[in-house]
Design an enzyme around this catalytic site. Structure first.
Site, PDB file in Angstrom:
ATOM      1  CG  ASP A  95      -0.240  -0.046   2.542  1.00  0.00           C
ATOM      2  OD1 ASP A  95       0.816  -0.706   2.622  1.00  0.00           O
ATOM      3  OD2 ASP A  95      -0.738   0.559   3.514  1.00  0.00           O
TER       4      ASP A  95
ATOM      5  CG  ASP B  79       7.357   4.318   2.333  1.00  0.00           C
ATOM      6  OD1 ASP B  79       7.514   3.121   2.623  1.00  0.00           O
ATOM      7  OD2 ASP B  79       6.791   5.122   3.093  1.00  0.00           O
TER       8      ASP B  79
ATOM      9  CD  GLU C 192       4.279   0.845   7.033  1.00  0.00           C
ATOM     10  OE1 GLU C 192       5.084   1.179   7.921  1.00  0.00           O
ATOM     11  OE2 GLU C 192       3.896   1.629   6.131  1.00  0.00           O
TER      12      GLU C 192
ATOM     13  CD  GLU D  80       9.118   0.972   6.233  1.00  0.00           C
ATOM     14  OE1 GLU D  80       9.279   2.112   5.746  1.00  0.00           O
ATOM     15  OE2 GLU D  80       8.007   0.412   6.310  1.00  0.00           O
TER      16      GLU D  80
END
Length: 381
Positions: free
Chosen positions: A74, A105, A139, A168
């Site tokens: 997401d 990201d 997330e 990340e």
């Protein structure tokens, strides 16, 4: 065009604004299944906010650890489309950069992890242990039906997780210059101070909660909560919102509400922090209540098997000696650390995450994939 970039473009082109996965995990599952991964889709949450989760495992022919790649498919909303130089869901190239929402990201990491795992199992079909994926579409949202639920389900059936890399974006200036081997915990509070409402011309008939609370707030802001430790900076306390009053200039409010947050290290415990806040408020003889929210506890992976493997892979691929850090916000690593002794975060440069014109350097994409593959080789080949 590399296989990693092909997959990355396909992922960016899917507008998977949290929690809508938009088929990203199905695409990944099909690829991994073709390379011998056992696929398990694990959706959680109500129909109105259904979260997609994927657990995929490739089991080797020899005993060994389970190495997990964790990430999220997401992305955050785009913000004003007119401010983007190009459509955020159309992969676009300018000045050696690939632009699109999620480029940094964390769809670049997810694509690199997938291709790295494909290359690894193809080159090492008799590898030790297991290569696994834990992906979620929750997330960037409330994070209640994503990784935390999958980890709980895996624990309930006795799945052993030994090492995990969360994709990340941790790099600062150059790919590989920083990895996170831990994160601080997050403890939030909504503090309500009760006074007595009245007319500003007759303060003797009222009790102004703003005036009463100010010395206590100053003391909390100046407090040294701990000194940190080898891996963590000192714990911090910050006010984020203050509200009081009716809107009228001639009314003393009867109530003050303060939102605050601790970012705390392993040198402090949530219960200790709550107790110390209460002592300060009581010492100032305030009428108060606090609604507490524990967003996540800190986790730490000391230097050992996983940290050494990732650092060696970065050194071999980029020539950099990476820095270990525990700075920044929370991540799903806080949930995984409950079931996995070694968790680190590593991904591309984070300078544009959540921003307009989010992007990743094209030159970093293949090296990132190679670092993930090299780590697998060190742990499982």
């Amino acid at each position: 065009m590399s296989e990693t970039i092909r997959l990355l473009e396909d992922l960016i082109a899917r507008p998977s604004v949290t929690p809508d996965d938009r088929g990203c995990q199905a695409l990944i599952a099909d690829r991994l299944a073709a390379h011998g991964f056992a696929i398990e889709h694990m959706p959680f949450g109500p129909d109105t906010f259904r979260v997609s989760n994927l657990w995929a495992v490739h089991t080797g022919s020899r005993p060994g650890p389970t190495m997990v790649f964790a990430g999220h498919t997401d992305v955050v909303p785009t913000g004003p489309l007119a401010q983007w130089a190009s459509d955020p869901f159309v992969p676009s190239y300018r000045d050696g950069k690939l632009f699109g929402r999620g480029a940094a990201d964390m769809k670049t990491s997810v694509a690199a992890m997938v291709v790295a795992a494909e290359e690894f199992v193809q080159a090492h079909p008799d590898h030790a242990g297991r290569v696994a994926f834990l992906l979620t579409s929750d997330e960037e949202g409330p994070s209640v039906d994503g990784t935390v639920k999958v980890v709980q389900a895996l624990q309930a059936r006795g799945e052993a997780l030994d090492c995990c890399i969360v994709g990340e974006p941790t790099s600062v200036d150059h790919l590989g210059d920083m990895i996170k081997n831990g994160r601080r915990g997050s403890l939030s509070g909504k503090l309500t101070i009760t006074g007595v409402q009245g007319h500003v011309a007759y303060p003797q008939l009222a009790r102004n909660p703003i005036h009463l609370a100010a010395p206590a707030m100053a003391e909390l802001a100046a407090e040294t909560w701990d000194e940190g430790n080898e891996y963590f900076p000192p714990t911090t306390w910050q006010m984020s919102n203050i509200h009081a009053g009716t809107g009228a200039t001639n009314v003393i409010p009867g109530e003050l509400v303060v939102d605050f947050n601790f970012r705390f290290s392993t040198a402090s415990k949530p219960a200790e922090l709550k107790t110390r806040v209460a002592r300060v408020l009581d010492r100032h003889q305030l009428q108060w209540r606090i609604d507490w929210t524990l967003g996540g506890e800190p986790f730490l992976t000391p230097v050992g098997t996983l940290v050494n493997a990732v650092q060696a892979a970065i050194q071999a691929e980029t020539g950099l000696t990476t820095q270990l850090s525990t700075t920044g916000g929370t991540s799903d690593g806080r949930f995984i650390a409950k079931a996995c002794a070694q968790v680190v975060e590593f991904g591309p440069v984070n300078a544009t995450i959540h921003k307009i014109d989010e992007h990743v350097a094209v030159s970093a994409i293949e090296p990132l994939k190679n670092i993930y593959r090299r780590t697998l080789e060190q742990l499982l080949a």
